[in-house]
Design a protein around this motif. Structure first.
Motif, mmCIF file in Angstrom:
data_model
loop_
_atom_site.group_PDB
_atom_site.id
_atom_site.type_symbol
_atom_site.label_atom_id
_atom_site.label_comp_id
_atom_site.label_asym_id
_atom_site.label_seq_id
_atom_site.Cartn_x
_atom_site.Cartn_y
_atom_site.Cartn_z
ATOM 1 N N ASN A 119 0.827 -1.224 0.066
ATOM 2 C CA ASN A 119 -0.085 0.046 0.067
ATOM 3 C C ASN A 119 1.001 1.293 -0.023
ATOM 4 N N LEU A 121 0.134 4.187 -0.146
ATOM 5 C CA LEU A 121 -0.739 5.459 0.470
ATOM 6 C C LEU A 121 -0.991 5.073 1.971
ATOM 7 N N CYS A 162 -12.307 7.093 0.024
ATOM 8 C CA CYS A 162 -11.597 7.378 -1.148
ATOM 9 C C CYS A 162 -11.469 8.570 -1.506
ATOM 10 N N VAL A 167 -8.129 8.667 -3.731
ATOM 11 C CA VAL A 167 -8.123 7.430 -4.358
ATOM 12 C C VAL A 167 -9.508 6.929 -5.241
ATOM 13 N N HIS A 183 -2.968 2.719 -9.173
ATOM 14 C CA HIS A 183 -2.609 4.374 -9.175
ATOM 15 C C HIS A 183 -3.848 5.128 -8.643
ATOM 16 N N ASP A 184 -3.716 6.100 -7.788
ATOM 17 C CA ASP A 184 -4.715 6.828 -7.239
ATOM 18 C C ASP A 184 -5.187 7.894 -8.143
ATOM 19 N N HIS A 190 -0.402 3.508 -5.815
ATOM 20 C CA HIS A 190 -1.510 3.200 -4.786
ATOM 21 C C HIS A 190 -1.094 1.661 -4.111
#
Length: 238
Positions: A119, A121, A162, A167, A183-184, A190
């Protein structure tokens, strides 16, 4: 990262005998429990086809059970789908179990899958609880049998989380896999899937507990890590 074959049933090997075990209630996927059936009834409504029911169940689990990794518990009963249905907030493995049990209650064979992910993030508070790592061992997802094949669905991060973390929410159409995004919303890294552990016909509680004991400090189960009344979505990625 651990190497070797999956400990669960590989997706490509999840044939007729495994499928039969994924139809009815099991110990932790107690799809016949009144709490699970009530959750399904409220979520499914008038949906008629298996795909429509699966999609509605996905969003119900995603958003009605808020994501909170600090709810990790060593109590087996906390992983029963009926308990999760009434919990209000939970983390990915119990949420995967609820989606699988709810799908079974709606007539859709379903299993629980595990995967190791990075993760990118993570939050600082969660990173400390995990012993300083961004690797999440035994990330949980559900696999639903739709239109003659297994479809993976990770109903993990609720919509508000999110939006707060920037995200893209995971969406599900009942046809394509719905896994966590690489990816975010700002195209930052991400989630990165590192290893898939296969599928299980019941939630693999003992496997998860053994892996957590091997990879994380006991503080990951400490309810004091979360301040009273706080929500995980009030944190920020670090």
């Amino acid at each position: 990262m651990p190497e070797g074959p999956p400990r669960g049933v590989p997706l490509e090997a999840a044939g007729p005998s495994f499928l039969e075990r994924c139809r009815g209630a099991s110990e932790l996927l107690d799809s016949d429990h009144p709490s699970v059936r009530a959750f399904v009834a409220a979520a499914v409504g008038s949906a008629e086809t298996p795909r429509e029911r699966a999609v509605r169940l996905f969003y119900a689990v995603r958003d009605r059970i808020r994501y909170d990794p600090f709810t990790c518990s060593t109590r087996r009963d906390d992983y029963r789908a009926s308990t999760v249905a009434d919990s209000g907030r939970n983390w990915c493995v119990p949420k995967a179990g609820l989606l699988a049990a709810a799908a079974r209650a709606a007539g859709i064979p379903a299993a629980v899958g595990l995967a190791d992910v990075t993760n990118h993030l993570n939050t600082e508070k969660l990173r400390r609880a995990l012993g300083g790592t961004d690797v999440f061992h035994d990330h949980g997802y559900a696999a639903l049998w739709l239109d003659g094949r297994w479809v993976k669905a990770a109903a993990v991060f609720n919509l508000e989380l999110c939006e707060r973390f920037g995200v893209r929410p995971t969406e599900f159409d009942g046809e394509h896999d719905a896994l966590l995004q690489e990816h975010d919303a700002a195209s930052r890294r991400h989630m990165q899937y590192l290893r898939d552990d296969g599928l299980y016909d019941d939630l693999p509680f003992d496997t998860v507990m053994a892996d957590f004991a091997a990879h994380y400090p006991p503080t990951v189960f400490d309810p004091g890590v979360r301040a009273a009344g706080s929500r995980f979505e009030d944190d920020r990625p670090a």
